[in-house]
Structures are given as structure tokens and as C-alpha cells.
Design a protein around this motif. Structure first.
Motif, PDB file in Angstrom:
ATOM      1  N   ASN A 105       0.839  -1.196   0.000  1.00 31.05           N
ATOM      2  CA  ASN A 105       0.000   0.000   0.000  1.00 31.05           C
ATOM      3  C   ASN A 105       0.878   1.251   0.000  1.00 31.05           C
ATOM      4  N   TYR A 106       0.457   2.219  -0.775  1.00 31.28           N
ATOM      5  CA  TYR A 106       1.231   3.443  -0.979  1.00 31.28           C
ATOM      6  C   TYR A 106       0.323   4.607  -0.626  1.00 31.28           C
ATOM      7  N   LYS A 107       0.126   4.802   0.674  1.00 30.03           N
ATOM      8  CA  LYS A 107      -0.901   5.731   1.138  1.00 30.03           C
ATOM      9  C   LYS A 107      -0.625   7.163   0.710  1.00 30.03           C
ATOM     10  N   GLU A 108       0.637   7.536   0.581  1.00 25.48           N
ATOM     11  CA  GLU A 108       0.948   8.902   0.161  1.00 25.48           C
ATOM     12  C   GLU A 108       0.796   9.064  -1.341  1.00 25.48           C
ATOM     13  N   SER A 146      -3.124   8.262  -1.938  1.00 30.81           N
ATOM     14  CA  SER A 146      -4.074   8.777  -0.936  1.00 30.81           C
ATOM     15  C   SER A 146      -5.095   7.705  -0.541  1.00 30.81           C
ATOM     16  N   ARG A 147      -4.609   6.494  -0.385  1.00 25.91           N
ATOM     17  CA  ARG A 147      -5.467   5.388   0.052  1.00 25.91           C
ATOM     18  C   ARG A 147      -4.986   4.937   1.421  1.00 25.91           C
ATOM     19  N   SER A 148      -5.826   5.082   2.417  1.00 24.08           N
ATOM     20  CA  SER A 148      -5.439   4.711   3.771  1.00 24.08           C
ATOM     21  C   SER A 148      -5.315   3.187   3.880  1.00 24.08           C
ATOM     22  N   HIS A 149      -4.617   2.753   4.897  1.00 23.54           N
ATOM     23  CA  HIS A 149      -4.513   1.323   5.139  1.00 23.54           C
ATOM     24  C   HIS A 149      -5.893   0.723   5.404  1.00 23.54           C
ATOM     25  N   GLN A 171      -8.706   1.703   4.149  1.00 25.42           N
ATOM     26  CA  GLN A 171      -9.422   1.592   2.875  1.00 25.42           C
ATOM     27  C   GLN A 171      -8.962   0.360   2.104  1.00 25.42           C
ATOM     28  N   GLU A 227       5.776  -0.686   3.693  1.00 26.86           N
ATOM     29  CA  GLU A 227       4.595  -0.547   2.852  1.00 26.86           C
ATOM     30  C   GLU A 227       4.475  -1.680   1.841  1.00 26.86           C
TER      31      GLU A 227
END
Length: 336
Positions: free
Chosen positions: A11-14, A17-20, A22, A51
């Protein structure tokens, strides 16, 4: 050929823009959708401190999935035994098997990422011996009988689990696809699982590894009819090959840049080696037949890699169910 979904939980939240949170919800929705579409299995990876994989306790999310699904088998790929107390592993996954009405698929491994060993303050030099000792404990614990164990790494006296798996024999795989490792697992009598592009550079090379594994398994006196070999392949299916490549390439390359293991590779490299399933349903069918001939009878489709949008993943899943799976109904190829 059995069909499964495999999620590494990169996951690449930055970046996206997807939170863990989500991502967890999306994977749960994909799992429920897979159950409705007739997929055989779902597999969740366990990773730590990066990540590259944010799901640290697969048994928790698999327990949630068990309450929202009916038929799909629930797999972990893999539990890294050197990081765990084997009694806790035996208890947690026995309970998951009960909660899922006997749908647990258990993948085990000795670990391979240096930063995870460092994070747990575990010396990786003896990981294989530590793994074997832990596996012996789990096997004893799941008999349901009181047992003691005096190993080099784990010692227990007069322990008895109150909750044991619902399945009489939980299907168990060991993560190994190297020539030496897979042969050793074959002698032990366990099924293997793995990611082809990490250990081989072609389907032909992979077939040799699987043939040697089966030979070791057979010569050790194990029942070859019980073999089930799941292989993980990045998968994205679209109506045209151009669309499939255009959508998937960026996300696959991001995943490959983040994975922290294996040989350096990009989309073009894996496509040239025939180690991805990206294209039309017809493209995927043709390539899967090659893997079937090599000895794979259970494909773990890694579809939600590199932040690939949820809606795209769901549509790819649907195309596989509608157009790829039917091509393998009652289709059996016996490898030489």
C-alpha cells in the motif's frame, strides 16, 4: 486448475491517498466478490515494517472474511514461523479453521526479508532449523492430545490445546520454489507454493524445479495424488491486450520496485519470460495452459498489486470468472 486471489497488501498511502483501512475494506470486498464468482481460494500475505505488506496478522482479517463468505477457502501465505511462538500459531489458526467451518489453507515459511528478521531481533542464519522445530510443535499441538516437546529452539511440557482445527487434516503448504528448498520440502511430504519469477527465469526452468520436487516427494514414499501446487502470478485481464498493458504496467512496475527481494525486473522482463498473466482472457488461457503442463494446478492471481484501482480489480476478477475459468472446467493435463 483451481483459481485463487493473492494479496500482498502493498500500500502506498501517500502516492495514491489510500489509507490502510481503505485497502483492508477493498480486499474484503474483493474476497466476498470472489466467493460469489466461484473462485476456489483467497490468500493473504503476512509482512511487517514496510509498505510492501501492511497486513501483520492475516488471521484477523481472514476471520472477518469467514463471516462474509460461504465457500471460498481462506489461505495465509505465509506465516513466518521463526518470528512466532508455535503454540500461538497453532491456537490462532485452529480457531480460524473453526470460525470458517473448516476452510483454512495454511501456508508456512521461514522468512526471507532481512528487515523483518532485524525488526523481530531474530537471527536469520538458523531460520530453517527454527522453522522445522516450530512445525513439529504445531503438528503435535493439532493432534488434540497432551504433549511435550524438547527441541533446540522450543520446549514445552504437558501442553494440550482446547480448540483444535475442524478439519481432520488442515491443507498445509511450505513456501519454497528454489531447487534445493523445494526438493527438501518434497522429501518432507509437504506441498510447495511460491512466486515463479523469484526462483526461475522461464516456464521451462520452473517445470524442472517442479519435476525434481515431485521426484523427491515420490521417492520418499508420499502419496502423489495429494499434491497441490499453487503458484502466484500477477494478473490483470481486460477486453483488449492494449488496455490490459496500458492499465497494469505502471502498477506492476511500482510493485516490482517495492518488493525488496528477487531479481531486478520490470513489466517487459516478466512478460518476455511469460511470468505474468496480463492481457485478454484468451491470452491468459493460453499462458495458463503452459503452467498447467509445467505442473501448476492452482493459480494464485495477484490482482491488486501496486495500487491498481479497486474497480479495475473487480472487473478483471469478473472477466477471469466469465471467460477464463470455464476453459479449465474438467480439464486435466498430466505432466511428464
Amino acid at each position: 486448475m483451481q483459481f485463487g486471489l493473492f494479496t500482498v497488501f502493498d500500500n502506498y498511502k501517500e502516492k495514491f491517498s489510500r489509507s490502510h483501512e481503505q485497502l483492508m475494506k477493498e480486499v474484503l470486498e474483493q474476497t466476498i466478490h470472489a466467493d460469489c464468482l466461484g473462485y476456489d481460494s483467497v490468500w493473504f500475505a503476512e509482512h511487517h515494517f514496510s509498505e510492501y505488506g501492511i497486513l501483520t496478522t492475516p488471521q484477523m482479517l481472514l476471520a472477518v472474511a469467514a463471516q462474509h463468505t460461504k465457500n471460498i477457502r481462506l489461505g495465509v501465505s505465509i506465516v513466518t514461523l521463526p518470528f512466532k511462538n508455535p503454540i500461538q500459531v497453532a491456537e490462532d489458526y485452529a480457531l480460524l479453521d473453526v470460525l470458517s467451518n473448516g476452510r483454512l489453507n495454511l501456508g508456512l515459511g521461514s522468512g526471507y526479508l532481512p528487515h523483518e528478521f532485524s525488526g523481530f531481533n531474530v537471527d536469520g542464519k538458523d531460520k530453517a532449523f527454527r522453522f522445522n522445530d516450530a512445525l513439529a510443535v504445531i503438528e503435535k499441538a493439532w493432534t488434540g492430545e497432551k504433549f511435550s516437546h524438547e527441541g533446540d529452539y522450543y520446549q514445552f511440557t504437558d501442553v494440550q490445546l482446547e480448540v483444535i482445527p475442524k478439519q481432520q487434516k488442515v491443507p498445509t503448504w511450505i513456501g519454497a520454489l528454489s531447487p534445493v528448498g523445494s526438493t527438501f520440502v518434497g522429501k518432507m511430504g509437504y506441498n510447495i507454493m511460491g512466486v515463479p519469477y523469484v526462483a526461475s527465469r522461464s516456464i521451462e526452468e520452473l517445470k524442472q524445479i517442479l519435476d525434481d520436487y515431485k521426484k523427491a516427494y515420490r521417492e520418499a514414499g508420499h502419496d502423489e495424488t495429494k499434491l497441490n501446487i499453487p503458484l502466484a502470478l500477477h494478473t490483470f485481464v481486460a477486453e483488449t491486450r492494449e488496455e490490459a498493458e496500458q492499465v497494469a504496467k505502471e502498477h506492476l512496475n511500482l510493485y516490482l520496485d517495492t518488493r525488496q527481494y528477487g531479481r531486478n525486473a520490470q513489466f517487459e522482463d516478466l512478460e518476455e519470460r511469460e511470468q505474468v498473466l496480463i492481457g485478454t482472457p484468451e491470452d491468459v488461457i493460453a499462458r495458463l495452459h503452459k503452467y498447467q503442463e509445467a505442473g501448476c494446478d492452482h493459480v494464485m492471481m495477484l490482482m491488486n498489486f501496486g495500487g491498481l484501482p479497486h474497480e479495475r480489480v473487480l472487473r478483471s476478477m469478473e472477466l477471469v470468472a466469465e471467460k477464463v475459468m470455464p476453459a479449465f472446467t474438467n480439464n486435466v493435463i498430466v505432466s511428464s
